[in-house]
Scaffold this active site. Sequence first.
Site, PDB file in Angstrom:
ATOM      1  N   ASP A  69       0.755  -1.272   0.064  1.00  0.00           N
ATOM      2  CA  ASP A  69      -0.025  -0.049  -0.047  1.00  0.00           C
ATOM      3  C   ASP A  69       0.868   1.181  -0.078  1.00  0.00           C
ATOM      4  O   ASP A  69       1.615   1.565   0.775  1.00  0.00           O
ATOM      5  CB  ASP A  69      -0.699  -0.071   1.227  1.00  0.00           C
ATOM      6  CG  ASP A  69      -1.997   1.145   1.207  1.00  0.00           C
ATOM      7  OD1 ASP A  69      -1.685   2.070   0.653  1.00  0.00           O
ATOM      8  OD2 ASP A  69      -2.945   0.808   2.083  1.00  0.00           O
ATOM      9  N   HIS A 112      -8.649  -1.341  -9.634  1.00  0.00           N
ATOM     10  CA  HIS A 112      -8.512  -0.262  -9.024  1.00  0.00           C
ATOM     11  C   HIS A 112      -7.252   0.669  -9.489  1.00  0.00           C
ATOM     12  O   HIS A 112      -7.511   1.963  -9.671  1.00  0.00           O
ATOM     13  CB  HIS A 112      -7.875  -0.414  -7.569  1.00  0.00           C
ATOM     14  CG  HIS A 112      -7.887   0.635  -6.857  1.00  0.00           C
ATOM     15  ND1 HIS A 112      -8.802   1.565  -6.281  1.00  0.00           N
ATOM     16  CD2 HIS A 112      -6.642   1.068  -5.982  1.00  0.00           C
ATOM     17  CE1 HIS A 112      -8.313   2.221  -5.584  1.00  0.00           C
ATOM     18  NE2 HIS A 112      -7.042   2.268  -5.444  1.00  0.00           N
TER      19      HIS A 112
END
Length: 439
Positions: A250, A348
């Site tokens: 992330d 995404h």
Amino acid sequence: METSTSTDAADPSTDGAAGDATARRAPGLTRRTLLGTAGAGLVVGAGAGAATALAVERRDPGPPRAATGAGPGLGLAAVGFHGEHQAGILEPQQARVQLAAFDLAAGVGRDGVRTLLRRWSRTATRMAAGEPADEFENQIALDAGPCSLTVTFGFGASLFDRTGLADRRPAGLEPLPAFPADALDPARGDGDLFVQIGADDALVAVHALRVLQRQAAGTAALRWQMSGFARTPGATPGPMTGRNLMGQVDGTNNPRPDEDGFAAKVFVAAGGEQPAWLAGGSFLVFRRIRMLLDSWEGLPVDRQERVIGRRKSDGAPLGAAADAGERTPVDLAAQAADGSLAVPADAHIRVAAPAANGGAAMLRRGFSYHDGLLADGSPDAGLLFLAFQADPRKGFTPVQRKLARGDGLSRFLRHEASGLYAVPPGVSPDGYVGQTLFE
């Protein structure tokens, strides 16, 4: 992960911010040294104690240097409160965060806010150096050093009306639009004054919040408060981008301070559309995003990877070579063996790509949260999303609109709280946060 609704927070060891922060970090004085060795004079007698405290407080900590490694070094790392920009934006992300918003008490005007901000700035300066607070010290962090403490302040749109400064409210502080599937709780968002407190030790962060809250009594009351966490420095064998509660690497595509145009994406420029008092400041979008972890964890790993567009093991984009890493550029035209897109149309990273959003970008500093279970037994867990940007109308808003329409990840997320704040520029040693607005 790449975007505003995603869990994309910068990793302090890989995002390029560490170099900038190193220049601001110094061991400084700690609560341990002040209240232990040198601080022994504080309890001997009133006169001697006051003189000792004054001498220690004014001591020059010397040239800045960064603490290294884990263990005791983490406690010694300090981030100076003063600078061109507020601390807590460019610095490496800490392991813990306390977020809070305050509402002004009835009848409090501009003078009351100015007095509070002076008080908070003075206290934040001391705590960032590892010194005890000058008022309402509670000894929660008595044995700790600075632990990379940063305190970052922001102003909500309502503050300007309540202080008679509506004519100085930035254009970028207009309310965020409603997005499809939002389920926002107004009681856990917005607020007149916002505070972000980061530290590598949970007690240091809680200590700072408690002190600031008590100092605000009578002027501003706590509206909401949330706690978050990230990977602790030194927890991995070497520098690595962190993971979120979905298990995804992330922070891969966060803008980096060494990139061309970085400042223009994050900070308000002088002479532009925004008011002069905000030059060098930023805008902060906050979102509390619950992850539907039970549903997510029920997917096989290969399906999770297709939702994101990256391999879960190493963060490399789908379609990349086996030895590729997370920094490998995404090839959105790459095809799988069956001729389909390697990165699905609703993945995404495809929907969130800056190239697909007019170059919109934000500096994200998201923290995970886990607050137990909801009434239905599902985890109350997810992301405390924080994104600094020069103008949310050109950053967060257009990206979020697109994500809400076509991002496969949105099926596993619920936006439950929101806030938008103007973050004033940094503080000079003889000034206070927000001085450019209030004077």
